[in-house]
Design a protein around this motif. Sequence first.
Motif, mmCIF file in Angstrom:
data_model
loop_
_atom_site.group_PDB
_atom_site.id
_atom_site.type_symbol
_atom_site.label_atom_id
_atom_site.label_comp_id
_atom_site.label_asym_id
_atom_site.label_seq_id
_atom_site.Cartn_x
_atom_site.Cartn_y
_atom_site.Cartn_z
ATOM 1 N N GLU A 17 47.462 40.055 59.905
ATOM 2 C CA GLU A 17 47.873 39.921 61.317
ATOM 3 C C GLU A 17 47.691 41.245 62.059
ATOM 4 O O GLU A 17 47.347 41.264 63.231
ATOM 5 C CB GLU A 17 49.344 39.499 61.409
ATOM 6 C CG GLU A 17 49.577 38.018 61.178
ATOM 7 C CD GLU A 17 49.033 37.125 62.302
ATOM 8 O OE1 GLU A 17 48.944 37.598 63.436
ATOM 9 O OE2 GLU A 17 48.678 35.966 61.999
ATOM 10 N N SER A 18 47.917 42.360 61.369
ATOM 11 C CA SER A 18 47.823 43.668 62.011
ATOM 12 C C SER A 18 46.368 44.098 62.219
ATOM 13 O O SER A 18 46.106 45.053 62.941
ATOM 14 C CB SER A 18 48.522 44.740 61.169
ATOM 15 O OG SER A 18 49.795 44.298 60.813
ATOM 16 N N LEU A 19 45.436 43.405 61.568
ATOM 17 C CA LEU A 19 44.014 43.765 61.674
ATOM 18 C C LEU A 19 43.235 42.803 62.557
ATOM 19 O O LEU A 19 42.171 43.137 63.063
ATOM 20 C CB LEU A 19 43.361 43.714 60.279
ATOM 21 C CG LEU A 19 43.865 44.670 59.205
ATOM 22 C CD1 LEU A 19 43.355 44.218 57.837
ATOM 23 C CD2 LEU A 19 43.388 46.096 59.484
ATOM 24 N N LYS A 20 43.755 41.578 62.712
ATOM 25 C CA LYS A 20 42.912 40.459 63.154
ATOM 26 C C LYS A 20 42.290 40.640 64.545
ATOM 27 O O LYS A 20 41.201 40.137 64.791
ATOM 28 C CB LYS A 20 43.685 39.139 63.099
ATOM 29 C CG LYS A 20 44.733 38.995 64.161
ATOM 30 C CD LYS A 20 45.298 37.589 64.210
ATOM 31 C CE LYS A 20 46.164 37.499 65.449
ATOM 32 N NZ LYS A 20 47.295 36.653 65.358
ATOM 33 N N ASP A 21 42.938 41.385 65.436
ATOM 34 C CA ASP A 21 42.395 41.507 66.800
ATOM 35 C C ASP A 21 41.128 42.341 66.858
ATOM 36 O O ASP A 21 40.388 42.274 67.835
ATOM 37 C CB ASP A 21 43.454 42.116 67.739
ATOM 38 C CG ASP A 21 44.589 41.148 67.972
ATOM 39 O OD1 ASP A 21 44.396 39.942 67.686
ATOM 40 O OD2 ASP A 21 45.678 41.588 68.400
ATOM 41 N N HIS A 22 40.918 43.181 65.857
ATOM 42 C CA HIS A 22 39.765 44.090 65.919
ATOM 43 C C HIS A 22 38.845 43.968 64.716
ATOM 44 O O HIS A 22 37.979 44.814 64.520
ATOM 45 C CB HIS A 22 40.247 45.547 66.015
ATOM 46 C CG HIS A 22 41.188 45.771 67.167
ATOM 47 N ND1 HIS A 22 40.747 45.900 68.457
ATOM 48 C CD2 HIS A 22 42.536 45.841 67.220
ATOM 49 C CE1 HIS A 22 41.799 46.057 69.255
ATOM 50 N NE2 HIS A 22 42.892 46.027 68.526
ATOM 51 N N ALA A 23 39.053 42.957 63.870
ATOM 52 C CA ALA A 23 38.232 42.883 62.649
ATOM 53 C C ALA A 23 37.772 41.460 62.390
ATOM 54 O O ALA A 23 38.378 40.496 62.864
ATOM 55 C CB ALA A 23 39.049 43.371 61.450
ATOM 56 N N GLU A 24 36.685 41.369 61.625
ATOM 57 C CA GLU A 24 36.271 40.079 61.093
ATOM 58 C C GLU A 24 36.878 40.054 59.689
ATOM 59 O O GLU A 24 36.515 40.888 58.841
ATOM 60 C CB GLU A 24 34.753 40.060 61.018
ATOM 61 C CG GLU A 24 34.151 38.688 61.037
ATOM 62 C CD GLU A 24 32.629 38.797 61.057
ATOM 63 O OE1 GLU A 24 32.016 38.182 60.185
ATOM 64 O OE2 GLU A 24 32.089 39.534 61.903
ATOM 65 N N LEU A 25 37.820 39.143 59.467
ATOM 66 C CA LEU A 25 38.613 39.212 58.231
ATOM 67 C C LEU A 25 38.094 38.308 57.123
ATOM 68 O O LEU A 25 37.704 37.160 57.375
ATOM 69 C CB LEU A 25 40.056 38.804 58.519
ATOM 70 C CG LEU A 25 40.962 39.825 59.191
ATOM 71 C CD1 LEU A 25 42.353 39.229 59.389
ATOM 72 C CD2 LEU A 25 41.061 41.092 58.341
ATOM 73 N N TYR A 26 38.132 38.841 55.914
ATOM 74 C CA TYR A 26 37.805 38.082 54.706
ATOM 75 C C TYR A 26 38.986 38.248 53.761
ATOM 76 O O TYR A 26 39.653 39.282 53.782
ATOM 77 C CB TYR A 26 36.528 38.629 54.054
ATOM 78 C CG TYR A 26 35.335 38.379 54.934
ATOM 79 C CD1 TYR A 26 34.549 37.247 54.766
ATOM 80 C CD2 TYR A 26 35.045 39.243 55.996
ATOM 81 C CE1 TYR A 26 33.486 36.980 55.622
ATOM 82 C CE2 TYR A 26 33.991 38.983 56.852
ATOM 83 C CZ TYR A 26 33.219 37.850 56.663
ATOM 84 O OH TYR A 26 32.182 37.582 57.518
ATOM 85 N N SER A 27 39.250 37.206 52.962
ATOM 86 C CA SER A 27 40.373 37.388 52.038
ATOM 87 C C SER A 27 40.124 36.673 50.723
ATOM 88 O O SER A 27 39.427 35.660 50.671
ATOM 89 C CB SER A 27 41.680 36.925 52.682
ATOM 90 O OG SER A 27 41.736 35.544 52.650
#
Length: 440
Positions: A17-27
Amino acid sequence: MKILVVGTGARENVICESLKDHAELYSIMSNKNPGISRISEYKIADENDLETVKQFAINNNVEMAIIGPESPLEKGIVDYLENAGINCVGPTQSAARIETDKSFMRKLFEDYKIEGSLVYKVFDDYSDASKFIDEFEKDVVIKPVGLTGGKGVKIVGEHLKDTNEAKKYAKEVIDNKMGGFAKVVIEEKLIGEEFTLQAFSDGNNLVPMPAVQDHPHAFEGDKGPITGGMGSYSDRGGLLPFLTKKDYDRAVNIMKNTISAIKKETGPYKGFLYGQFMLCADGPRLIEYNARFGDPEAMNVLPLIETNFIEICENIVDGTLKKAKFKDKATVCKYLVPNGYPEHGKAGQALDVKEEQIRNKGALLYYAAVNQKDHKIFTSSSRALALVGIGDSIAEAEKTCESVMGYVEGDLFHRRDVGTAALIQKRIDHINKLKNNLHN
Ligand code: GLY
Protein backbone atom coordinates in the motif's frame (compact mmCIF):
# COMPACT_ATOMS: atom_id res chain seq x y z
CA MET A 1 9.49 1.38 -11.25
CA LYS A 2 8.83 -2.37 -11.11
CA ILE A 3 9.05 -3.60 -7.53
CA LEU A 4 8.65 -7.12 -6.18
CA VAL A 5 7.39 -7.59 -2.63
CA VAL A 6 8.03 -11.02 -1.12
CA GLY A 7 5.61 -12.12 1.61
CA THR A 8 1.96 -12.80 2.32
CA GLY A 9 0.83 -11.06 5.49
CA ALA A 10 -0.47 -7.73 6.73
CA ARG A 11 3.10 -6.43 6.97
CA GLU A 12 3.52 -7.04 3.23
CA ASN A 13 0.03 -5.63 2.60
CA VAL A 14 1.00 -2.31 4.23
CA ILE A 15 4.37 -2.31 2.42
CA CYS A 16 2.52 -2.72 -0.92
CA GLU A 17 0.00 0.00 0.00
CA SER A 18 2.88 2.37 0.78
CA LEU A 19 4.43 1.75 -2.66
CA LYS A 20 1.43 1.38 -4.93
CA ASP A 21 0.98 5.02 -6.03
CA HIS A 22 4.43 5.21 -7.58
CA ALA A 23 5.31 1.63 -8.53
CA GLU A 24 4.28 -1.25 -10.72
CA LEU A 25 3.92 -3.94 -8.06
CA TYR A 26 4.71 -7.64 -8.24
CA SER A 27 4.33 -10.05 -5.38
CA ILE A 28 5.11 -13.59 -4.34
CA MET A 29 2.84 -14.91 -1.65
CA SER A 30 2.07 -18.32 -0.23
CA ASN A 31 -1.69 -17.77 -0.33
CA LYS A 32 -3.93 -15.21 -1.96
CA ASN A 33 -4.00 -12.12 0.24
CA PRO A 34 -6.87 -9.99 -1.10
CA GLY A 35 -5.20 -6.73 -0.05
CA ILE A 36 -2.05 -7.53 -2.04
CA SER A 37 -3.53 -9.40 -5.01
CA ARG A 38 -5.74 -6.47 -6.01
CA ILE A 39 -2.80 -4.07 -6.35
CA SER A 40 -0.10 -6.32 -7.79
CA GLU A 41 0.76 -8.90 -10.42
CA TYR A 42 1.14 -11.89 -8.17
CA LYS A 43 2.28 -15.48 -8.07
CA ILE A 44 1.23 -17.94 -5.41
CA ALA A 45 4.41 -19.75 -4.43
CA ASP A 46 6.57 -20.63 -1.46
CA GLU A 47 8.42 -17.45 -0.45
CA ASN A 48 11.43 -19.60 0.45
CA ASP A 49 11.69 -21.11 -3.03
CA LEU A 50 14.50 -18.82 -4.15
CA GLU A 51 14.65 -20.05 -7.74
CA THR A 52 10.92 -19.46 -8.29
CA VAL A 53 11.19 -15.97 -6.78
CA LYS A 54 14.19 -15.18 -8.99
CA GLN A 55 12.54 -16.44 -12.20
CA PHE A 56 9.36 -14.47 -11.44
CA ALA A 57 11.45 -11.33 -10.90
CA ILE A 58 13.51 -11.85 -14.06
CA ASN A 59 10.48 -12.71 -16.22
CA ASN A 60 8.83 -9.46 -15.13
CA ASN A 61 11.95 -7.25 -15.38
CA VAL A 62 11.69 -6.36 -11.71
CA GLU A 63 14.13 -3.60 -10.73
CA MET A 64 13.99 -3.90 -6.97
CA ALA A 65 12.83 -6.56 -4.48
CA ILE A 66 11.62 -5.88 -0.95
CA ILE A 67 11.75 -8.84 1.39
CA GLY A 68 9.01 -8.95 4.05
CA PRO A 69 9.57 -12.02 6.28
CA GLU A 70 12.70 -13.37 7.96
CA SER A 71 12.61 -16.90 6.62
CA PRO A 72 13.71 -16.13 3.00
CA LEU A 73 16.36 -13.79 4.44
CA GLU A 74 17.74 -16.72 6.42
CA LYS A 75 17.79 -18.79 3.23
CA GLY A 76 19.88 -16.09 1.49
CA ILE A 77 17.28 -14.61 -0.85
CA VAL A 78 19.11 -11.28 -1.05
CA ASP A 79 22.43 -12.86 -2.09
CA TYR A 80 20.53 -14.99 -4.61
CA LEU A 81 18.61 -12.10 -6.21
CA GLU A 82 21.57 -9.72 -6.15
CA ASN A 83 23.64 -12.32 -7.99
CA ALA A 84 20.97 -12.19 -10.68
CA GLY A 85 21.31 -8.38 -10.85
CA ILE A 86 18.20 -7.50 -8.83
CA ASN A 87 18.62 -4.82 -6.17
CA CYS A 88 17.20 -5.78 -2.79
CA VAL A 89 15.88 -4.04 0.29
CA GLY A 90 16.82 -6.57 2.92
CA PRO A 91 20.07 -7.82 4.46
CA THR A 92 22.32 -10.51 3.01
CA GLN A 93 22.24 -13.95 4.60
CA SER A 94 25.25 -13.14 6.76
CA ALA A 95 23.99 -9.70 7.86
CA ALA A 96 20.57 -11.23 8.64
CA ARG A 97 22.32 -13.30 11.32
CA ILE A 98 21.52 -10.36 13.59
CA GLU A 99 18.10 -12.10 13.77
CA THR A 100 18.77 -15.65 12.65
CA ASP A 101 21.63 -16.40 15.06
CA LYS A 102 21.15 -15.04 18.57
CA SER A 103 24.64 -16.02 19.67
CA PHE A 104 26.07 -13.89 16.82
CA MET A 105 23.93 -10.95 17.92
CA ARG A 106 24.99 -11.13 21.58
CA LYS A 107 28.66 -11.61 20.69
CA LEU A 108 28.50 -8.52 18.50
CA PHE A 109 27.38 -6.48 21.52
CA GLU A 110 30.20 -7.98 23.54
CA ASP A 111 32.98 -7.58 20.95
CA TYR A 112 32.05 -4.00 20.03
CA LYS A 113 31.11 -2.96 23.58
CA ILE A 114 27.65 -1.82 22.52
CA GLU A 115 25.62 -0.64 25.51
CA GLY A 116 22.19 -2.07 26.30
CA SER A 117 23.07 -5.79 26.41
CA LEU A 118 22.45 -8.21 29.28
CA VAL A 119 23.95 -11.20 31.03
CA TYR A 120 23.82 -14.23 28.74
CA LYS A 121 25.58 -17.49 27.96
CA VAL A 122 25.35 -19.91 25.05
CA PHE A 123 25.57 -23.66 25.79
CA ASP A 124 25.81 -26.79 23.70
CA ASP A 125 26.12 -29.00 26.75
CA TYR A 126 23.10 -29.60 28.95
CA SER A 127 24.96 -30.13 32.24
CA ASP A 128 26.77 -26.78 31.83
CA ALA A 129 23.45 -25.06 31.05
CA SER A 130 21.82 -26.69 34.05
CA LYS A 131 24.65 -25.62 36.38
CA PHE A 132 24.43 -22.04 35.09
CA ILE A 133 20.67 -21.89 35.71
CA ASP A 134 21.11 -23.27 39.25
CA GLU A 135 23.85 -20.80 40.11
CA PHE A 136 22.41 -17.69 38.43
CA GLU A 137 20.80 -15.40 40.97
CA LYS A 138 17.98 -14.10 38.79
CA ASP A 139 15.19 -15.66 36.73
CA VAL A 140 16.23 -16.64 33.24
CA VAL A 141 14.93 -16.62 29.68
CA ILE A 142 15.60 -19.69 27.53
CA LYS A 143 16.00 -19.15 23.78
CA PRO A 144 16.86 -21.35 20.84
CA VAL A 145 19.73 -19.80 18.85
CA GLY A 146 17.93 -19.82 15.47
CA LEU A 147 14.49 -18.96 14.09
CA THR A 148 11.43 -20.64 15.58
CA GLY A 149 8.62 -18.48 14.17
CA GLY A 150 8.28 -16.55 17.44
CA LYS A 151 7.47 -19.70 19.41
CA GLY A 152 10.81 -20.66 20.95
CA VAL A 153 11.40 -18.11 23.72
CA LYS A 154 10.30 -19.18 27.21
CA ILE A 155 10.54 -17.06 30.34
CA VAL A 156 10.65 -18.21 33.96
CA GLY A 157 7.58 -16.81 35.71
CA GLU A 158 5.59 -16.72 32.48
CA HIS A 159 5.85 -19.89 30.39
CA LEU A 160 8.12 -21.77 32.79
CA LYS A 161 7.16 -22.21 36.44
CA ASP A 162 10.62 -22.45 37.97
CA THR A 163 14.28 -23.33 37.39
CA ASN A 164 13.44 -27.03 37.04
CA GLU A 165 11.15 -26.30 34.11
CA ALA A 166 13.80 -23.93 32.71
CA LYS A 167 16.41 -26.72 32.82
CA LYS A 168 14.01 -29.20 31.21
CA TYR A 169 13.28 -26.76 28.39
CA ALA A 170 16.97 -25.96 27.87
CA LYS A 171 17.58 -29.70 27.39
CA GLU A 172 14.71 -29.94 24.92
CA VAL A 173 16.13 -27.02 22.90
CA ILE A 174 19.59 -28.65 22.67
CA ASP A 175 18.38 -32.24 22.11
CA ASN A 176 15.83 -31.30 19.44
CA LYS A 177 18.10 -28.72 17.76
CA MET A 178 15.30 -26.22 18.01
CA GLY A 179 15.84 -23.36 15.55
CA GLY A 180 18.41 -25.49 13.70
CA PHE A 181 21.26 -25.42 16.28
CA ALA A 182 22.11 -27.94 19.05
CA LYS A 183 22.62 -24.95 21.34
CA VAL A 184 20.66 -22.86 23.79
CA VAL A 185 20.94 -19.20 24.80
CA ILE A 186 20.26 -18.46 28.46
CA GLU A 187 19.70 -14.80 29.33
CA GLU A 188 18.83 -12.84 32.44
CA LYS A 189 15.14 -11.93 32.63
CA LEU A 190 14.70 -8.19 32.29
CA ILE A 191 12.03 -6.29 34.18
CA GLY A 192 10.48 -3.29 32.47
CA GLU A 193 8.26 -2.29 29.56
CA GLU A 194 8.88 -3.58 26.07
CA PHE A 195 8.92 -1.28 23.08
CA THR A 196 9.81 -1.59 19.42
CA LEU A 197 12.08 0.70 17.48
CA GLN A 198 12.21 0.17 13.72
CA ALA A 199 14.72 1.83 11.43
CA PHE A 200 15.86 2.05 7.83
CA SER A 201 19.52 1.22 7.24
CA ASP A 202 21.69 1.64 4.13
CA GLY A 203 24.64 0.01 5.84
CA ASN A 204 26.17 3.28 7.07
CA ASN A 205 23.24 5.52 7.96
CA LEU A 206 20.40 4.56 10.24
CA VAL A 207 17.10 6.46 10.10
CA PRO A 208 14.76 5.64 12.99
CA MET A 209 10.96 5.55 12.88
CA PRO A 210 8.41 6.34 15.60
CA ALA A 211 8.51 3.97 18.60
CA VAL A 212 5.70 1.42 18.94
CA GLN A 213 4.44 -0.88 21.68
CA ASP A 214 3.18 -4.32 20.65
CA HIS A 215 0.94 -6.65 22.72
CA PRO A 216 2.14 -10.22 22.31
CA HIS A 217 -0.23 -11.91 24.80
CA ALA A 218 -3.39 -13.38 23.30
CA PHE A 219 -5.87 -12.08 25.86
CA GLU A 220 -6.81 -8.83 27.55
CA GLY A 221 -4.81 -7.78 30.59
CA ASP A 222 -1.65 -9.31 29.02
CA LYS A 223 -2.89 -12.82 29.78
CA GLY A 224 -2.63 -16.03 27.81
CA PRO A 225 -0.09 -17.44 25.40
CA ILE A 226 2.36 -15.38 23.39
CA THR A 227 1.22 -14.69 19.82
CA GLY A 228 2.67 -12.98 16.77
CA GLY A 229 1.28 -9.72 18.23
CA MET A 230 -2.35 -8.83 18.91
CA GLY A 231 -2.09 -5.09 18.37
CA SER A 232 0.13 -2.08 18.83
CA TYR A 233 0.09 1.67 19.26
CA SER A 234 2.30 4.67 18.61
CA ASP A 235 2.05 8.24 19.82
CA ARG A 236 2.60 11.72 18.46
CA GLY A 237 6.19 12.91 18.55
CA GLY A 238 7.47 9.39 17.88
CA LEU A 239 7.74 8.57 21.60
CA LEU A 240 5.48 6.49 23.86
CA PRO A 241 3.71 7.64 27.02
CA PHE A 242 6.31 5.82 29.16
CA LEU A 243 9.32 6.45 26.89
CA THR A 244 11.35 9.65 27.19
CA LYS A 245 13.29 11.29 24.36
CA LYS A 246 16.50 10.44 26.20
CA ASP A 247 15.66 6.71 26.30
CA TYR A 248 14.49 6.78 22.66
CA ASP A 249 17.81 8.37 21.65
CA ARG A 250 19.74 5.76 23.62
CA ALA A 251 17.90 3.01 21.73
CA VAL A 252 18.67 4.73 18.41
CA ASN A 253 22.31 4.90 19.41
CA ILE A 254 22.37 1.18 20.23
CA MET A 255 20.98 0.45 16.75
CA LYS A 256 23.49 2.81 15.08
CA ASN A 257 26.37 1.09 16.86
CA THR A 258 24.93 -2.27 15.84
CA ILE A 259 24.87 -1.48 12.10
CA SER A 260 28.39 -0.13 12.24
CA ALA A 261 29.52 -3.35 14.00
CA ILE A 262 27.65 -5.57 11.51
CA LYS A 263 29.34 -3.73 8.64
CA LYS A 264 32.74 -4.71 10.00
CA GLU A 265 31.72 -8.35 10.57
CA THR A 266 29.62 -9.19 7.50
CA GLY A 267 29.44 -6.17 5.20
CA PRO A 268 26.73 -3.50 5.18
CA TYR A 269 23.27 -4.14 6.60
CA LYS A 270 20.75 -2.81 4.06
CA GLY A 271 17.08 -2.97 4.85
CA PHE A 272 14.71 -2.60 7.75
CA LEU A 273 15.96 -3.25 11.26
CA TYR A 274 13.60 -4.02 14.12
CA GLY A 275 14.88 -3.55 17.65
CA GLN A 276 12.84 -5.10 20.43
CA PHE A 277 13.84 -3.29 23.59
CA MET A 278 13.02 -3.56 27.26
CA LEU A 279 12.87 -0.18 28.93
CA CYS A 280 14.37 -0.97 32.35
CA ALA A 281 14.79 1.40 35.29
CA ASP A 282 18.28 2.30 34.07
CA GLY A 283 17.43 2.65 30.38
CA PRO A 284 16.75 0.54 27.29
CA ARG A 285 18.24 -2.94 26.82
CA LEU A 286 18.11 -4.91 23.62
CA ILE A 287 16.01 -8.09 23.82
CA GLU A 288 16.42 -9.07 20.19
CA TYR A 289 16.67 -7.84 16.63
CA ASN A 290 14.59 -8.77 13.62
CA ALA A 291 15.97 -8.24 10.13
CA ARG A 292 12.62 -6.96 8.84
CA PHE A 293 9.64 -4.80 9.70
CA GLY A 294 7.54 -5.83 12.69
CA ASP A 295 4.07 -7.24 12.35
CA PRO A 296 1.90 -5.47 13.53
CA GLU A 297 4.35 -2.59 14.08
CA ALA A 298 4.79 -1.89 10.34
CA MET A 299 1.12 -0.85 10.33
CA ASN A 300 1.77 1.86 12.94
CA VAL A 301 4.56 3.55 11.04
CA LEU A 302 4.15 3.05 7.30
CA PRO A 303 0.73 4.74 7.03
CA LEU A 304 2.36 7.86 8.56
CA ILE A 305 5.27 8.10 6.19
CA GLU A 306 5.45 11.41 4.29
CA THR A 307 8.76 10.88 2.51
CA ASN A 308 8.33 8.88 -0.69
CA PHE A 309 8.80 5.26 0.44
CA ILE A 310 10.23 4.22 -2.92
CA GLU A 311 12.90 6.89 -2.61
CA ILE A 312 13.77 5.58 0.85
CA CYS A 313 14.09 2.06 -0.58
CA GLU A 314 16.27 3.32 -3.45
CA ASN A 315 18.46 5.19 -0.97
CA ILE A 316 18.82 2.03 1.11
CA VAL A 317 20.03 0.19 -1.99
CA ASP A 318 22.47 2.86 -3.18
CA GLY A 319 23.71 3.87 0.29
CA THR A 320 22.42 7.45 0.31
CA LEU A 321 19.83 7.29 3.07
CA LYS A 322 19.28 10.64 4.79
CA LYS A 323 15.97 11.15 6.54
CA ALA A 324 12.36 10.05 6.66
CA LYS A 325 9.46 12.24 7.66
CA PHE A 326 6.37 10.89 9.41
CA LYS A 327 3.00 12.57 10.07
CA ASP A 328 2.76 13.72 13.67
CA LYS A 329 -0.17 11.42 14.55
CA ALA A 330 -0.98 8.63 16.97
CA THR A 331 -1.98 5.17 15.71
CA VAL A 332 -3.69 2.10 17.15
CA CYS A 333 -3.63 -1.23 15.33
CA LYS A 334 -5.69 -4.24 16.44
CA TYR A 335 -5.64 -7.71 14.97
CA LEU A 336 -8.78 -9.76 14.50
CA VAL A 337 -7.86 -13.42 14.95
CA PRO A 338 -9.88 -16.64 14.65
CA ASN A 339 -11.30 -18.01 17.89
CA GLY A 340 -8.91 -20.59 19.33
CA TYR A 341 -5.83 -18.61 18.16
CA PRO A 342 -2.90 -19.07 18.73
CA GLU A 343 -3.08 -22.81 19.48
CA HIS A 344 -6.20 -23.85 17.61
CA GLY A 345 -7.31 -20.95 15.43
CA LYS A 346 -10.46 -21.87 13.55
CA ALA A 347 -9.35 -22.15 9.91
CA GLY A 348 -11.50 -22.20 6.78
CA GLN A 349 -14.34 -19.96 7.97
CA ALA A 350 -15.67 -17.38 5.50
CA LEU A 351 -15.41 -13.75 6.62
CA ASP A 352 -17.66 -10.89 5.67
CA VAL A 353 -15.55 -7.72 5.52
CA LYS A 354 -17.38 -4.45 4.85
CA GLU A 355 -14.41 -2.58 3.47
CA GLU A 356 -16.28 0.53 2.36
CA GLN A 357 -17.80 1.15 5.77
CA ILE A 358 -14.36 0.69 7.36
CA ARG A 359 -12.84 3.25 4.99
CA ASN A 360 -15.76 5.66 5.50
CA LYS A 361 -14.99 5.74 9.23
CA GLY A 362 -11.41 6.76 8.42
CA ALA A 363 -9.83 3.45 9.46
CA LEU A 364 -7.32 1.35 7.51
CA LEU A 365 -7.54 -2.36 6.83
CA TYR A 366 -4.73 -4.80 6.10
CA TYR A 367 -5.25 -8.47 5.36
CA ALA A 368 -3.00 -11.04 7.02
CA ALA A 369 -3.14 -14.86 6.93
CA VAL A 370 -6.37 -15.22 4.99
CA ASN A 371 -6.98 -16.82 1.63
CA GLN A 372 -9.22 -15.50 -1.11
CA LYS A 373 -11.14 -18.02 -3.21
CA ASP A 374 -13.87 -17.03 -5.69
CA HIS A 375 -14.30 -13.56 -4.18
CA LYS A 376 -14.69 -15.00 -0.68
CA ILE A 377 -12.19 -14.55 2.14
CA PHE A 378 -11.36 -17.52 4.36
CA THR A 379 -9.43 -17.66 7.61
CA SER A 380 -6.35 -19.76 8.23
CA SER A 381 -5.46 -20.72 11.81
CA SER A 382 -3.40 -17.52 12.18
CA ARG A 383 -4.07 -13.77 12.43
CA ALA A 384 -6.78 -12.74 9.94
CA LEU A 385 -6.75 -8.98 9.48
CA ALA A 386 -5.60 -5.79 11.12
CA LEU A 387 -7.55 -2.57 11.57
CA VAL A 388 -5.77 0.72 12.17
CA GLY A 389 -7.05 4.00 13.57
CA ILE A 390 -5.08 7.23 13.20
CA GLY A 391 -5.72 10.35 15.30
CA ASP A 392 -4.36 13.35 17.15
CA SER A 393 -4.12 11.23 20.29
CA ILE A 394 -3.89 7.52 21.11
CA ALA A 395 -7.43 7.77 22.55
CA GLU A 396 -8.79 9.14 19.26
CA ALA A 397 -6.95 6.51 17.20
CA GLU A 398 -8.22 3.77 19.52
CA LYS A 399 -11.81 4.99 19.20
CA THR A 400 -11.61 4.94 15.40
CA CYS A 401 -10.09 1.47 15.44
CA GLU A 402 -12.79 0.05 17.76
CA SER A 403 -15.58 1.76 15.80
CA VAL A 404 -14.94 -0.47 12.76
CA MET A 405 -14.56 -3.85 14.46
CA GLY A 406 -18.24 -4.60 13.84
CA TYR A 407 -17.71 -4.37 10.08
CA VAL A 408 -15.90 -7.69 10.05
CA GLU A 409 -18.14 -10.69 10.61
CA GLY A 410 -16.75 -14.09 11.55
CA ASP A 411 -15.85 -16.24 14.52
CA LEU A 412 -13.04 -13.90 15.55
CA PHE A 413 -11.77 -12.06 18.59
CA HIS A 414 -9.51 -9.11 19.30
CA ARG A 415 -7.95 -7.39 22.31
CA ARG A 416 -10.18 -4.45 23.16
CA ASP A 417 -7.68 -3.15 25.68
CA VAL A 418 -4.89 -2.32 23.21
CA GLY A 419 -4.36 1.45 23.21
CA THR A 420 -6.84 2.14 26.02
CA ALA A 421 -6.09 4.76 28.68
CA ALA A 422 -6.25 2.16 31.48
CA LEU A 423 -3.65 -0.15 29.93
CA ILE A 424 -1.33 2.73 29.02
CA GLN A 425 -1.55 4.09 32.57
CA LYS A 426 -0.52 0.64 33.83
CA ARG A 427 2.62 0.88 31.65
CA ILE A 428 3.45 4.38 32.92
CA ASP A 429 2.92 3.35 36.57
CA HIS A 430 5.12 0.29 36.09
CA ILE A 431 8.03 2.32 34.73
CA ASN A 432 7.64 5.04 37.36
CA LYS A 433 7.70 2.41 40.10
CA LEU A 434 10.86 0.79 38.70
CA LYS A 435 12.59 4.17 38.37
CA ASN A 436 11.59 5.19 41.91
CA ASN A 437 12.90 1.90 43.31
CA LEU A 438 16.20 2.49 41.55
CA HIS A 439 16.59 5.94 43.07
CA ASN A 440 15.44 5.08 46.61
N1 GLY B 1 5.64 -7.96 16.61
C1 GLY B 1 6.59 -8.98 16.69
C2 GLY B 1 7.35 -9.25 15.45
O1 GLY B 1 7.16 -8.63 14.44
O2 GLY B 1 8.19 -10.12 15.48
